[in-house]
Design a protein around this motif. Structure first.
Motif, PDB file in Angstrom:
ATOM      1  N   GLY A   1       1.490  -3.198  -2.807  1.00 52.19           N
ATOM      2  CA  GLY A   1       2.805  -3.166  -3.433  1.00 52.19           C
ATOM      3  C   GLY A   1       3.710  -2.174  -2.764  1.00 52.19           C
ATOM      4  O   GLY A   1       3.346  -1.516  -1.797  1.00 52.19           O
ATOM      5  N   THR A   2       4.932  -2.037  -3.285  1.00 57.64           N
ATOM      6  CA  THR A   2       5.912  -1.154  -2.666  1.00 57.64           C
ATOM      7  C   THR A   2       5.682   0.304  -3.028  1.00 57.64           C
ATOM      8  O   THR A   2       6.458   1.164  -2.655  1.00 57.64           O
ATOM      9  CB  THR A   2       7.329  -1.546  -3.122  1.00 57.64           C
ATOM     10  OG1 THR A   2       7.384  -1.531  -4.549  1.00 57.64           O
ATOM     11  CG2 THR A   2       7.693  -2.914  -2.608  1.00 57.64           C
ATOM     12  N   ASP A   3       4.609   0.600  -3.736  1.00 54.28           N
ATOM     13  CA  ASP A   3       4.304   2.000  -4.040  1.00 54.28           C
ATOM     14  C   ASP A   3       3.516   2.652  -2.924  1.00 54.28           C
ATOM     15  O   ASP A   3       3.135   3.823  -3.010  1.00 54.28           O
ATOM     16  CB  ASP A   3       3.522   2.117  -5.354  1.00 54.28           C
ATOM     17  CG  ASP A   3       2.196   1.376  -5.317  1.00 54.28           C
ATOM     18  OD1 ASP A   3       1.941   0.661  -4.321  1.00 54.28           O
ATOM     19  OD2 ASP A   3       1.421   1.518  -6.282  1.00 54.28           O
ATOM     20  N   GLY A   4       3.231   1.872  -1.841  1.00 59.06           N
ATOM     21  CA  GLY A   4       2.541   2.440  -0.683  1.00 59.06           C
ATOM     22  C   GLY A   4       1.037   2.393  -0.829  1.00 59.06           C
ATOM     23  O   GLY A   4       0.317   2.923   0.008  1.00 59.06           O
ATOM     24  N   THR A   5       0.474   1.805  -1.881  1.00 59.89           N
ATOM     25  CA  THR A   5      -0.960   1.725  -2.054  1.00 59.89           C
ATOM     26  C   THR A   5      -1.463   0.388  -1.567  1.00 59.89           C
ATOM     27  O   THR A   5      -0.783  -0.614  -1.634  1.00 59.89           O
ATOM     28  CB  THR A   5      -1.345   1.896  -3.535  1.00 59.89           C
ATOM     29  OG1 THR A   5      -0.740   0.840  -4.290  1.00 59.89           O
ATOM     30  CG2 THR A   5      -0.873   3.233  -4.054  1.00 59.89           C
TER      31      THR A   5
ATOM     32  N   THR B   1      -9.360   5.040   6.982  1.00 58.81           N
ATOM     33  CA  THR B   1      -9.724   5.852   8.143  1.00 58.81           C
ATOM     34  C   THR B   1      -8.964   5.435   9.397  1.00 58.81           C
ATOM     35  O   THR B   1      -8.902   6.183  10.363  1.00 58.81           O
ATOM     36  CB  THR B   1     -11.231   5.754   8.415  1.00 58.81           C
ATOM     37  OG1 THR B   1     -11.564   4.401   8.759  1.00 58.81           O
ATOM     38  CG2 THR B   1     -12.030   6.166   7.178  1.00 58.81           C
ATOM     39  N   ILE B   2      -8.399   4.228   9.387  1.00 60.91           N
ATOM     40  CA  ILE B   2      -7.636   3.746  10.535  1.00 60.91           C
ATOM     41  C   ILE B   2      -6.182   4.187  10.389  1.00 60.91           C
ATOM     42  O   ILE B   2      -5.582   4.027   9.333  1.00 60.91           O
ATOM     43  CB  ILE B   2      -7.703   2.209  10.634  1.00 60.91           C
ATOM     44  CG1 ILE B   2      -9.148   1.740  10.815  1.00 60.91           C
ATOM     45  CG2 ILE B   2      -6.842   1.705  11.790  1.00 60.91           C
ATOM     46  CD1 ILE B   2      -9.311   0.229  10.796  1.00 60.91           C
ATOM     47  N   PHE B   3      -5.623   4.716  11.460  1.00 58.51           N
ATOM     48  CA  PHE B   3      -4.216   5.108  11.462  1.00 58.51           C
ATOM     49  C   PHE B   3      -3.443   3.993  12.145  1.00 58.51           C
ATOM     50  O   PHE B   3      -3.593   3.744  13.343  1.00 58.51           O
ATOM     51  CB  PHE B   3      -4.011   6.431  12.199  1.00 58.51           C
ATOM     52  CG  PHE B   3      -2.702   7.082  11.890  1.00 58.51           C
ATOM     53  CD1 PHE B   3      -2.629   8.158  11.022  1.00 58.51           C
ATOM     54  CD2 PHE B   3      -1.519   6.617  12.464  1.00 58.51           C
ATOM     55  CE1 PHE B   3      -1.418   8.768  10.731  1.00 58.51           C
ATOM     56  CE2 PHE B   3      -0.309   7.207  12.176  1.00 58.51           C
ATOM     57  CZ  PHE B   3      -0.252   8.285  11.305  1.00 58.51           C
ATOM     58  N   ARG B   4      -2.586   3.305  11.385  1.00 52.59           N
ATOM     59  CA  ARG B   4      -1.851   2.143  11.893  1.00 52.59           C
ATOM     60  C   ARG B   4      -0.408   2.529  12.232  1.00 52.59           C
ATOM     61  O   ARG B   4       0.263   3.166  11.425  1.00 52.59           O
ATOM     62  CB  ARG B   4      -1.876   1.004  10.869  1.00 52.59           C
ATOM     63  CG  ARG B   4      -3.256   0.383  10.675  1.00 52.59           C
ATOM     64  CD  ARG B   4      -3.252  -0.653   9.571  1.00 52.59           C
ATOM     65  NE  ARG B   4      -4.464  -1.455   9.577  1.00 52.59           N
ATOM     66  CZ  ARG B   4      -5.603  -1.081   8.991  1.00 52.59           C
ATOM     67  NH1 ARG B   4      -5.663   0.072   8.338  1.00 52.59           N
ATOM     68  NH2 ARG B   4      -6.659  -1.865   9.048  1.00 52.59           N
ATOM     69  N   ILE B   5       0.035   2.083  13.404  1.00 57.43           N
ATOM     70  CA  ILE B   5       1.396   2.350  13.851  1.00 57.43           C
ATOM     71  C   ILE B   5       2.117   1.014  14.030  1.00 57.43           C
ATOM     72  O   ILE B   5       1.673   0.160  14.801  1.00 57.43           O
ATOM     73  CB  ILE B   5       1.417   3.130  15.173  1.00 57.43           C
ATOM     74  CG1 ILE B   5       0.567   4.408  15.065  1.00 57.43           C
ATOM     75  CG2 ILE B   5       2.850   3.473  15.576  1.00 57.43           C
ATOM     76  CD1 ILE B   5       0.429   5.167  16.371  1.00 57.43           C
ATOM     77  N   ALA B   6       3.223   0.827  13.332  1.00 57.87           N
ATOM     78  CA  ALA B   6       4.020  -0.399  13.440  1.00 57.87           C
ATOM     79  C   ALA B   6       5.037  -0.230  14.557  1.00 57.87           C
ATOM     80  O   ALA B   6       5.891   0.659  14.495  1.00 57.87           O
ATOM     81  CB  ALA B   6       4.715  -0.697  12.115  1.00 57.87           C
TER      82      ALA B   6
ATOM     83  N   ILE C   1       6.446  -0.037   4.315  1.00 54.78           N
ATOM     84  CA  ILE C   1       6.732   0.175   2.902  1.00 54.78           C
ATOM     85  C   ILE C   1       5.514  -0.142   2.041  1.00 54.78           C
ATOM     86  O   ILE C   1       5.182   0.589   1.103  1.00 54.78           O
ATOM     87  CB  ILE C   1       7.932  -0.689   2.455  1.00 54.78           C
ATOM     88  CG1 ILE C   1       9.224  -0.188   3.107  1.00 54.78           C
ATOM     89  CG2 ILE C   1       8.086  -0.673   0.934  1.00 54.78           C
ATOM     90  CD1 ILE C   1      10.405  -1.099   2.888  1.00 54.78           C
ATOM     91  N   ASN C   2       4.816  -1.225   2.372  1.00 57.95           N
ATOM     92  CA  ASN C   2       3.694  -1.684   1.558  1.00 57.95           C
ATOM     93  C   ASN C   2       2.391  -0.953   1.842  1.00 57.95           C
ATOM     94  O   ASN C   2       1.359  -1.292   1.271  1.00 57.95           O
ATOM     95  CB  ASN C   2       3.489  -3.188   1.752  1.00 57.95           C
ATOM     96  CG  ASN C   2       4.591  -4.008   1.102  1.00 57.95           C
ATOM     97  OD1 ASN C   2       5.382  -3.494   0.330  1.00 57.95           O
ATOM     98  ND2 ASN C   2       4.644  -5.284   1.433  1.00 57.95           N
ATOM     99  N   GLY C   3       2.435   0.026   2.733  1.00 55.05           N
ATOM    100  CA  GLY C   3       1.241   0.827   2.991  1.00 55.05           C
ATOM    101  C   GLY C   3       0.307   0.243   4.017  1.00 55.05           C
ATOM    102  O   GLY C   3      -0.833   0.687   4.153  1.00 55.05           O
ATOM    103  N   HIS C   4       0.762  -0.775   4.781  1.00 53.65           N
ATOM    104  CA  HIS C   4      -0.070  -1.377   5.807  1.00 53.65           C
ATOM    105  C   HIS C   4       0.158  -0.729   7.167  1.00 53.65           C
ATOM    106  O   HIS C   4      -0.448  -1.151   8.153  1.00 53.65           O
ATOM    107  CB  HIS C   4       0.204  -2.878   5.888  1.00 53.65           C
ATOM    108  CG  HIS C   4       0.073  -3.583   4.571  1.00 53.65           C
ATOM    109  ND1 HIS C   4      -0.965  -3.336   3.709  1.00 53.65           N
ATOM    110  CD2 HIS C   4       0.862  -4.507   3.963  1.00 53.65           C
ATOM    111  CE1 HIS C   4      -0.815  -4.096   2.625  1.00 53.65           C
ATOM    112  NE2 HIS C   4       0.291  -4.791   2.754  1.00 53.65           N
TER     113      HIS C   4
END
Length: 258
Positions: A36-40, A47-52, A94-97
């Motif tokens: 959701g839009t709360d970032g969870t 453990t993975i750090f994702r960069i968009a 925004i969605n925490g992905h």
């Protein structure tokens, strides 16, 4: 990164293919998240750090860092998720992905108005290269000829702001420029090449690629409007990881210039 304009033009198709190559495998993963839009997000491996990122010159240091193994030495897994549209990258962030996002000053300000639960902090400020290009058939040789023309943009961004600046400098009203929103960068470039509108504002390397195919570059912007951002919650939880990634970014940027 390139020693001559000729070399840059020769490598453009290869560069774009390399930047876009990860889209096919990354986007399906990004689209399957249900946070959701709360970032969870219960489905995301914390453990993975994702960069968009986007397939643009501004994001090349991250790609170079990955290709040269710099991200493999940080002590944790870093994943680059490539998106063809800034809007899709924003949604993932925004969605925490995504833990980190490459954006611009205007999108950063916009995101801060719609995101819930955390402020957005800039951790890198760098140059953003944009160009306004027009088609040969439009016969637009100068920005003074833009009245009532159709130029593709992305809204709430440095691109839209650049269009405003161009119109102001041409002493034209901002509303006199028709601005369809084409979010996908590759689609915006292809539509320009097919002359489906009068012009478009594009980042590099797409602007140069379109120019080599006959488009005319009538205005350029080279301002420090690129931002790499993280949420305040991410900075609090993973400050050391963020700092290691930033060090890899600047190391890769130096490598580009050699």
């Amino acid at each position: 990164m390139y020693n001559t304009n000729h070399t840059r033009h020769t490598l453009l198709p290869t560069l774009i293919r390399a930047l876009e190559a990860v889209v096919a495998c990354m986007l399906p993963c990004a689209c399957t998240h249900n946070g959701g839009t709360d970032g969870t997000d219960d489905t995301t491996d914390s453990t993975i750090f994702r960069i968009a990122i986007l397939p643009t010159d501004e994001c090349l240091p991250f790609v170079v860092a990955q290709q040269h193994g710099m991200l493999d030495t940080l002590g944790f897994e870093v994943q680059l998720d490539t998106f063809m549209a800034a809007m899709d990258a924003d949604t993932a962030f925004i969605n925490g992905h995504a833990d980190m996002l490459v954006t611009d000053t205007f999108r950063m300000a916009y995101l801060n108005t719609i995101i819930n639960g955390a402020a957005i902090n800039p951790v890198i400020t760098d140059t953003l290269k944009l160009s306004m290009l027009t088609t040969q058939s439009s016969r637009i040789k100068s920005t003074k000829n833009l009245k009532e023309k159709i130029v593709a943009v992305t809204r709430n961004s440095a691109i839209d702001h650049f269009a405003d600046i161009v119109m102001d400098r041409a002493k034209l009203k901002r509303e006199e420029l028709n601005r369809p929103q084409i979010n996908d960068i590759s689609l915006r470039a292809n539509m320009l090449n097919l002359e489906q509108y009068d012009g478009a504002i594009l980042p590099e390397p797409y602007a140069t690629q379109c120019e080599t195919q006959g488009a005319q570059r009538i205005a350029m912007s080279n301002e420090t409007q690129m931002r790499v951002v993280v949420k305040s919650t991410t900075m609090h939880k993973r400050k050391n990881d963020v700092q290691r990634i930033l060090a890899a970014y600047w190391q890769a940027k130096k490598l580009q210039k050699q």
